[in-house]
Design an enzyme around this catalytic site. Structure first.
Site, PDB file in Angstrom:
ATOM      1  N   ASP A  88       0.853  -1.188   0.000  1.00 47.44           N
ATOM      2  CA  ASP A  88       0.000   0.000   0.000  1.00 47.44           C
ATOM      3  C   ASP A  88       0.891   1.242   0.000  1.00 47.44           C
ATOM      4  O   ASP A  88       2.103   1.129   0.168  1.00 47.44           O
ATOM      5  CB  ASP A  88      -0.926   0.014   1.233  1.00 47.44           C
ATOM      6  CG  ASP A  88      -0.171  -0.341   2.503  1.00 47.44           C
ATOM      7  OD1 ASP A  88       1.015   0.024   2.619  1.00 47.44           O
ATOM      8  OD2 ASP A  88      -0.752  -0.984   3.389  1.00 47.44           O
ATOM      9  N   ASP A  90       1.555   5.122   1.565  1.00 50.34           N
ATOM     10  CA  ASP A  90       1.225   6.068   2.627  1.00 50.34           C
ATOM     11  C   ASP A  90       1.800   7.426   2.277  1.00 50.34           C
ATOM     12  O   ASP A  90       2.897   7.525   1.739  1.00 50.34           O
ATOM     13  CB  ASP A  90       1.807   5.589   3.959  1.00 50.34           C
ATOM     14  CG  ASP A  90       1.222   4.248   4.369  1.00 50.34           C
ATOM     15  OD1 ASP A  90      -0.009   4.133   4.413  1.00 50.34           O
ATOM     16  OD2 ASP A  90       2.001   3.310   4.603  1.00 50.34           O
ATOM     17  N   ASP A 171       9.102   3.848  13.252  1.00 54.01           N
ATOM     18  CA  ASP A 171       9.679   2.736  14.019  1.00 54.01           C
ATOM     19  C   ASP A 171      11.123   2.414  13.638  1.00 54.01           C
ATOM     20  O   ASP A 171      12.035   2.555  14.436  1.00 54.01           O
ATOM     21  CB  ASP A 171       8.780   1.494  13.963  1.00 54.01           C
ATOM     22  CG  ASP A 171       8.292   1.137  12.560  1.00 54.01           C
ATOM     23  OD1 ASP A 171       8.717   1.790  11.591  1.00 54.01           O
ATOM     24  OD2 ASP A 171       7.492   0.184  12.432  1.00 54.01           O
TER      25      ASP A 171
HETATM   26  P1  ATP Z   1       3.623  -3.025   5.295  1.00 59.12           P
HETATM   27  O1  ATP Z   1       2.632  -2.098   4.658  1.00 59.12           O
HETATM   28  O2  ATP Z   1       4.415  -3.859   4.382  1.00 59.12           O
HETATM   29  O3  ATP Z   1       3.000  -3.793   6.405  1.00 59.12           O
HETATM   30  P2  ATP Z   1       4.710  -0.607   6.366  1.00 59.12           P
HETATM   31  O4  ATP Z   1       6.074  -0.271   6.908  1.00 59.12           O
HETATM   32  O5  ATP Z   1       4.217   0.188   5.200  1.00 59.12           O
HETATM   33  O6  ATP Z   1       4.722  -2.151   6.028  1.00 59.12           O
HETATM   34  P3  ATP Z   1       2.372   0.294   7.702  1.00 59.12           P
HETATM   35  O7  ATP Z   1       1.666  -0.360   8.860  1.00 59.12           O
HETATM   36  O8  ATP Z   1       1.694   0.417   6.400  1.00 59.12           O
HETATM   37  O9  ATP Z   1       3.723  -0.528   7.562  1.00 59.12           O
HETATM   38  O10 ATP Z   1       2.860   1.713   8.228  1.00 59.12           O
HETATM   39  C1  ATP Z   1       3.328   2.738   7.372  1.00 59.12           C
HETATM   40  C2  ATP Z   1       4.468   3.461   8.033  1.00 59.12           C
HETATM   41  O11 ATP Z   1       4.049   4.038   9.281  1.00 59.12           O
HETATM   42  C3  ATP Z   1       5.655   2.592   8.396  1.00 59.12           C
HETATM   43  O12 ATP Z   1       6.523   2.396   7.316  1.00 59.12           O
HETATM   44  C4  ATP Z   1       6.287   3.362   9.522  1.00 59.12           C
HETATM   45  O13 ATP Z   1       7.046   4.446   9.032  1.00 59.12           O
HETATM   46  C5  ATP Z   1       5.082   3.951  10.255  1.00 59.12           C
HETATM   47  N1  ATP Z   1       4.626   3.072  11.344  1.00 59.12           N
HETATM   48  C6  ATP Z   1       3.707   2.089  11.265  1.00 59.12           C
HETATM   49  N2  ATP Z   1       3.521   1.508  12.447  1.00 59.12           N
HETATM   50  C7  ATP Z   1       4.328   2.129  13.317  1.00 59.12           C
HETATM   51  C8  ATP Z   1       4.587   1.997  14.716  1.00 59.12           C
HETATM   52  N3  ATP Z   1       3.962   1.072  15.434  1.00 59.12           N
HETATM   53  N4  ATP Z   1       5.482   2.840  15.275  1.00 59.12           N
HETATM   54  C9  ATP Z   1       6.110   3.789  14.546  1.00 59.12           C
HETATM   55  N5  ATP Z   1       5.919   3.951  13.241  1.00 59.12           N
HETATM   56  C10 ATP Z   1       5.037   3.144  12.620  1.00 59.12           C
HETATM   57 MG    MG Z   2       2.339   0.119   4.335  1.00 65.45          MG
END
Ligand code: ATP
Ligand code: MG
Length: 470
Positions: A88, A90, A171
């Site tokens: 996805d 963001d 994170d």
């Molecule tokens: P994926 O979509 O593959 O699960 P992602 O890294 O994009 O991985 P998301 O849950 O979509 O994970 O979150 C988007 C972004 O928001 C992350 O890349 C990170 O920068 C931030 N993020 C998400 N969850 C957390 C958290 N628990 N603490 C701090 N930052 C977070």
């Molecule tokens: Mg994501």
């Protein structure tokens, strides 16, 4: 004389305050100060707009035209740089959720803990978040938007900030890159590019504090290590086993979502292995872990791993997967242990199974919620395990009509594969499904000859009606 004395006190107080300020600034970790970004111009990085979805670009351009800063951020950039298709997209901006909401017709503000905006384009949803700041403890106004529990857990976090601050709140370094739609440059605030190159998962800031703020970050570390094949940097990995217990504070519904991401994203086996290595699994599935440590532990683990391999294979082939199946396997060892106890206390098998299932589910939902639509299916799959060997007459055909037959059959194959039960029945069902009607009849009558088929319903001899003249 009294003046001299007062002067001494003032002097002492002043130097004490200076020492204190110096000490505070030294002890606050350097990584929490807004860093200088490394700005990588378009011709020096491989990220192209072609790799972004139309929807993501529309949101970025919409914000930009509205006079706001707009960046693609986080996991999608990491995935592009690793040569993977992002799950996805963001977006991060200096527009507030209300401003974003006004800009896009098909958008709505969601969340309380983290207020974000969802912008919908057909089936795709772009998540837009406003730059967030770290709430400083002495700022009254900020604290209205930011609540901490005594343990350090962050409950609400809606304090707007700068992009630099936003980067430090993320994170892992690999998730903290920003792609600027204004000039297509990438902004790197945390050595993200180097860590992606080196395949390292490194927490931003101090593990102790960051895991306390949000213990789910430990699960995310395990998931990214499994998904990307990266290794978790030593000081980050080292703290996880000691802090794993913090998962008990996380709402069960959120942990359910995280478990799905761990086990239904195509890397179930690797995720399970990471969870075990980091000591996290026992805080997600405590009763399963107990069973894994018992006499039949190896058999149960083999069954779990086989289910995870199956799930990974199905996803690779674009076949559907359901949380009910993997959860049914995860809780099966717990059910089997209880089941034996209930049977020996004299309960009939169906009741013993029903009771074991209820107990296992009631315990598990304290840790990871299981929505009823899935737990109902799980129960059916378990209950069918008792009925799959009752095939006489038309029972086998009726069984195949059951909406949960296919899942129950797959489940049976797994049980045989790992040696939980002896092989044979699964193979019989495989052949039965392949046969034509006449072949099926033969298979059923063979069962009768072998004395198999179970519970063939005995026809009751009708008592002759008393005749009128008797
Ligand atoms: P994926 O979509 O593959 O699960 P992602 O890294 O994009 O991985 P998301 O849950 O979509 O994970 O979150 C988007 C972004 O928001 C992350 O890349 C990170 O920068 C931030 N993020 C998400 N969850 C957390 C958290 N628990 N603490 C701090 N930052 C977070
Ligand atoms: Mg994501």
């Amino acid at each position: 004389m009294p003046f001299k004395f007062l002067e001494h006190i003032v002097h002492w107080l002043r130097s004490f305050c200076q020492d204190l300020t110096g000490w505070i600034s030294k002890s606050s970790p350097k990584e929490e100060e807004p860093p200088e970004p490394r700005i990588i111009p378009r011709d020096q990085h491989p990220i192209s707009r072609k790799q972004m979805s139309r929807a993501a670009l529309d949101v970025l351009y919409g914000l930009h035209k509205g006079g706001f800063e707009a960046y693609l951020v986080g996991g999608c950039l990491r995935d592009i740089l690793c040569g993977r298709e992002p799950k996805d997209f963001d977006v991060s901006t200096n527009a507030t959720p209300e401003q974003v909401n006004r800009l896009f017709k098909r958008s709505r503000i969601i969340g309380r803990r983290f207020q974000i905006v969802h912008v919908r384009f057909g089936r795709e949803v772009i998540e837009v978040s406003t730059f967030r700041a770290k709430a400083s403890d002495d700022n009254q106004d900020q604290n209205k938007h930011h609540a901490h529990e005594e343990t350090g857990l962050v409950l609400r976090d809606n304090t707007w900030g700068s992009i630099e601050e936003d980067a430090l709140r993320r994170d892992f370094t690999i998730n903290a890159l920003y792609y600027n739609i204004a000039d297509f440059s990438v902004h790197d605030f945390a050595g993200s590019m180097d860590d992606i190159d080196d395949e390292v998962i490194r927490l931003i800031g101090k593990p102790e504090k960051r895991f306390r703020e949000d213990p789910v970050r430990m699960l995310r570390a395990a998931r990214f290590a499994a998904k990307l094949g990266f290794h978790i940097e030593e000081s980050t990995a080292h703290r996880i086993p000691d802090m794993a217990e913090l998962l008990l504070q996380v709402p069960a519904a959120r942990l359910f979502d995280e478990v799905l991401k761990l086990f239904l994203s195509g890397h179930a086996r690797a995720s399970y292995e990471q969870l075990q290595e980091l000591g996290l699994f026992r805080f997600l599935f405590p009763e399963t872990q107990q069973a894994l440590e018992g006499d039949q532990g190896e058999t149960w683990e083999a069954m779990l791993l086989a289910a995870m391999d199956n799930t990974d294979r199905r996803l690779l082939m674009d076949k559907p997967v359901t949380p009910a199946f993997i959860y049914a396997v995860l809780l099966w060892p717990v059910i089997q242990q209880r089941f034996a106890g209930y049977l020996s206390s004299g309960l009939p098998p169906a009741q013993a199974l029903h009771k074991s299932a209820t107990r296992a589910l009631n315990q598990q939902i304290k840790h990871t919620a299981i929505p009823r639509r899935f737990s109902t299916v799980m129960r059916e799959m378990w209950e069918l395990q008792l009925r799959l060997d009752k095939r006489a007459g038309r029972r086998a055909d009726a069984m195949m009509e059951h909406p949960r037959f296919r899942a129950a059959y797959d489940f049976l194959l797994l049980r045989e594969q790992c040696g939980e039960i002896k092989a044979g029945l699964g193979d019989w069902w495989t052949r039965y499904q392949e046969e034509e009607e006449s072949g099926r009849r033969d298979m059923i009558s063979d069962l009768g000859n072998q004395g198999g088929g179970g519970n063939k319903r005995r026809r009751r001899r009708r008592r002759p009606k008393p005749s009128a003249d008797s």
